[in-house]
Design an enzyme around this catalytic site. Structure first.
Site, PDB file in Angstrom:
ATOM      1  N   HIS A   1     -10.923  -1.771   4.484  1.00  9.56           N
ATOM      2  CA  HIS A   1     -10.735  -1.417   6.071  1.00  9.56           C
ATOM      3  C   HIS A   1     -11.357   0.000   6.143  1.00  9.56           C
ATOM      4  CE1 HIS A   1      -7.703   0.597   3.464  1.00  9.56           C
ATOM      5  NE2 HIS A   1      -7.948   1.314   4.592  1.00  9.56           N
ATOM      6  N   ASP A   2     -12.104   0.820   5.375  1.00 12.82           N
ATOM      7  CA  ASP A   2     -12.717   1.938   5.730  1.00 12.82           C
ATOM      8  C   ASP A   2     -14.387   1.890   5.552  1.00 12.82           C
ATOM      9  OD1 ASP A   2     -10.211   3.457   5.908  1.00 12.82           O
ATOM     10  OD2 ASP A   2     -10.297   3.366   3.530  1.00 12.82           O
TER      11      ASP A   2
ATOM     12  N   ASP B   1       0.750  -1.224   0.040  1.00 10.93           N
ATOM     13  CA  ASP B   1      -0.078  -0.002   0.053  1.00 10.93           C
ATOM     14  C   ASP B   1       0.986   1.304  -0.020  1.00 10.93           C
ATOM     15  OD1 ASP B   1      -2.135   1.781   0.661  1.00 10.93           O
ATOM     16  OD2 ASP B   1      -3.047   0.396   1.873  1.00 10.93           O
TER      17      ASP B   1
ATOM     18  N   ASP C   1      -2.929   4.860  -2.322  1.00  8.98           N
ATOM     19  CA  ASP C   1      -3.723   5.410  -1.310  1.00  8.98           C
ATOM     20  C   ASP C   1      -4.152   6.777  -1.771  1.00  8.98           C
ATOM     21  OD1 ASP C   1      -4.883   5.327   1.352  1.00  8.98           O
ATOM     22  OD2 ASP C   1      -3.595   6.985   1.566  1.00  8.98           O
TER      23      ASP C   1
ATOM     24  N   GLU D   1      -6.733   4.011  -5.061  1.00 11.63           N
ATOM     25  CA  GLU D   1      -7.745   4.494  -4.595  1.00 11.63           C
ATOM     26  C   GLU D   1      -8.321   5.950  -4.899  1.00 11.63           C
ATOM     27  OE1 GLU D   1      -9.489   5.095   0.125  1.00 11.63           O
ATOM     28  OE2 GLU D   1      -7.528   6.097  -0.635  1.00 11.63           O
TER      29      GLU D   1
HETATM   30  C1  GLC Z   1      -7.223   6.048   2.600  1.00 18.84           C
HETATM   31  C2  GLC Z   1      -6.968   4.967   3.533  1.00 18.84           C
HETATM   32  C3  GLC Z   1      -7.605   5.229   5.182  1.00 18.84           C
HETATM   33  C4  GLC Z   1      -6.889   6.449   5.471  1.00 18.84           C
HETATM   34  C5  GLC Z   1      -6.661   7.536   4.511  1.00 18.84           C
HETATM   35  C6  GLC Z   1      -5.559   8.514   5.001  1.00 18.84           C
HETATM   36  O1  GLC Z   1      -8.328   6.218   2.614  1.00 18.84           O
HETATM   37  O2  GLC Z   1      -7.771   3.859   2.879  1.00 18.84           O
HETATM   38  O3  GLC Z   1      -7.647   4.254   5.810  1.00 18.84           O
HETATM   39  O4  GLC Z   1      -7.230   6.601   6.737  1.00 18.84           O
HETATM   40  O5  GLC Z   1      -6.415   6.974   3.317  1.00 18.84           O
HETATM   41  O6  GLC Z   1      -4.212   7.877   4.527  1.00 18.84           O
END
Ligand code: GLC
Length: 555
Positions: free
Chosen positions: A334-335, A102, A204, A261
């Site tokens: 995980h979010d 990641d 990310d 993402e």
């Molecule tokens: C992304 C991750 C999340 C994190 C955020 C900041 O959205 O998936 O878990 O809190 O980025 O890095």
């Protein structure tokens, strides 16, 4: 039509997301380890997994559970050592499983040496590596932007007498991608991991890396008078130039994949982001998770939704990637809260819901991403007070709800419904204490249902969600059309059933998933000449789906 053998390895496989802090603790410390992932490779193979996305395990102060990176080239000691990671990559390879790292490149931790130096003066080697701005004449922050985790997106730095931008928490300062040295440093880090033999990267929060040339106030969108940083900065024109440069230096000519993402990329823009002309092989976009949560992601104001809303966005993304590009299929990460709560508006057991939606997960066109525990049919946990949550976003959504005039009870209910911690409770491996996750009290509570919902018990039960996921993974392997076949939605106006055809050159499947608690009849012409291959409720009834029943027919 493409043949399965023409597809890349990451298109043919199933991916699995590991949240290492909650996967398996081999160190008796209450948090998971990299060695714990290596220990469970056989388990992941039994699910047909060929790629494991490991959420950040680099050295970190863990303010946001590793999404605040202090050193991208070191493993955090709580997870183990670099040797453990190298062993995971090597043993994974023996299992036909590649490791996906990641990359958290929008921001670092405020403890990263780059930031420590950057904040120390306006004149140092890293002075321009972050987004620094002067205060306004009255000393207030440069703009009225609200960070994603709540409160101002600007934090004041005494040493520099300037503000720095943080799209997420104040401990996560945003990098300045306009600076070519920053971009080169990030390319070098990615290539360091390519050198270790990883199979790809999940990248990310990528939509935020480019900021507008002029940073200015936006219209207030809440009682706090602030404007969402997402609305102010997501997908700023020019972002793709940065990403093309990154792709050319890291991805091109290598047998790895990039999944970005990318919250806020519209389905019609996918062509510029994925596929031949794009910068990613796949893109996590969130139009389907926004159906229940609402695009503003304000938990105390969830959306009103119907199944047809969900099916419409899923069909749209299938269609936009039909000719060009590929899609990661996911209902959890995980979010997100657990899908058994998030995507259902009816009564019924979590196990039945997990099986019905799991059928969709494993049969849409694209690479399925299973979130750890999803295959066991995890439910949301019941959280008794806001203090039980660890997640900083949950606490800020709670405060935000109170600020918007909701009662404490309503604010807690919203967190129960949407908290990211629902996805982060420990894996349940067996019926022993702490679900076999750890010999000591885990960092987040194990779900109360661990004596029934765990991998050992479910392995022995042919009707369990785990057995169903395994059966479907095997079916996906046997039936080429489930990987390569075209997608065509059936029964689009049904508010109960998600139905579609996956047509291949020589054979075809039809998937019927009743995502409601109603008994529903369907037109048997949809499956004429076909036989049921697998079904959640034993022998399928002709023309009828029982509550939460899913059946895959094949010709
Ligand atoms: C992304 C991750 C999340 C994190 C955020 C900041 O959205 O998936 O878990 O809190 O980025 O890095």
């Amino acid at each position: 039509m493409t043949k399965k053998s023409d597809l890349a390895w990451w298109q043919r496989t199933i991916a699995y997301e590991v949240y290492p802090k909650s996967f398996l603790d081999t160190a008796n410390q209450g948090t998971g380890t990299i060695a714990g992932i290596t220990q469970r490779l056989d388990y992941l193979s039994s699910l047909g997994v060929g790629a494991i996305w490991v959420t950040p395990c680099y050295k970190s102060p863990m303010v946001d559970n590793g999404y605040d990176v202090e050193d991208y080239r070191q493993i955090d000691p709580s997870f183990g050592t670099m040797a453990d990671m190298e062993e995971l990559i090597a043993k994974g390879g023996e299992h036909g499983i590649r490791i996906v790292m990641d990359l958290v490149f929008n921001h670092t931790s405020d403890q990263c040496p780059w930031f420590r130096e950057s904040r120390s003066s306006r004149d140092n080697a890293h002075a321009d590596w972050y987004v620094w701005r002067d205060a306004r004449a009255d000393g207030s922050a440069p703009t009225n932007w609200r960070s994603i985790f709540g409160g101002s997106a600007w934090a004041w730095c005494e040493e520099r007498q300037q503000y720095y931008l943080h799209t997420f928490a104040p401990q996560q300062p945003d990098l300045n991608w306009e600076n070519p040295d920053v971009r080169q440093a990030l390319i070098d880090i990615a290539n360091f991991w390519v050198g270790k033999g990883v199979g790809g990267f999940r990248i990310d929060a990528i939509t935020y890396i480019k900021k507008p040339a002029v940073l200015s106030d936006g219209p207030a969108d809440g009682e706090d008078g602030m404007y969402s940083v997402h609305a102010a900065t997501a997908n700023t024109p020019g972002i793709l130039d940065f990403l093309h440069e990154f792709k050319a230096a890291v991805r091109d000519g290598r047998d790895i994949f990039f999944v970005g993402e990318a919250n806020g990329v519209a389905a019609e823009d996918l062509g510029a982001w994925v596929g031949e002309r794009g910068v990613f092989d796949m893109l996590f976009e969130f139009s389907h998770t926004h159906v229940p949560m609402g695009a503003a992601e304000v938990w105390c104001r969830p959306a009103e939704w119907r199944l047809t809303d969900l099916k419409r966005v899923l069909t749209e993304s299938q269609e936009h990637t039909k000719e060009n590009g590929w899609y990661p299929i996911f209902f959890e990460n995980h979010d997100q809260p657990r899908s058994t709560v998030n995507f259902f508006r009816c009564e019924g057991s979590a196990a039945a819901k997990a099986k019905a939606l799991g059928t969709v997960l494993l049969t849409l066109r694209g690479t399925p991403f299973i979130m750890q525990g999803q295959e066991l049919g995890y439910d949301n946990r019941v959280w008794g007070s806001v203090d039980e949550f660890d997640d900083l976003q949950t606490r800020s959504q709670y405060e935000f709800a109170l600020g918007e005039g909701f009662t404490a009870e309503q604010a807690l209910a919203a967190c129960n419904r949407f908290s990211r911690d629902n996805a982060r409770t420990p894996m349940q491996w067996d019926a022993s204490a702490n679900g076999g996750f750890s010999s000591v009290t885990p960092w987040l509570p194990v779900h109360d249902d661990y004596q029934q919902v765990n991998s050992e018990t479910e392995s022995a039960d042919p009707e369990s969600p785990l057995s169903w996921f395994r059966r479907l993974a095997a079916l996906r392997d046997e039936r080429e059309e489930l990987v390569t076949g075209d997608y065509e939605e059936l029964m689009p106006s049904s508010e109960q059933v998600y139905a579609y055809r996956r047509a291949g050159e020589r054979s075809t499947c039809v998937v019927l998933a009743n995502l409601s608690a109603d008994e529903v009849s369907y037109d048997t012409l949809l499956v004429s000449g076909m036989t049921p291959l697998v079904g959640t409720h034993g022998e399928a009834l002709v023309g009828t789906l029982r509550p939460l029943e899913a059946v895959v027919f094949g010709s």
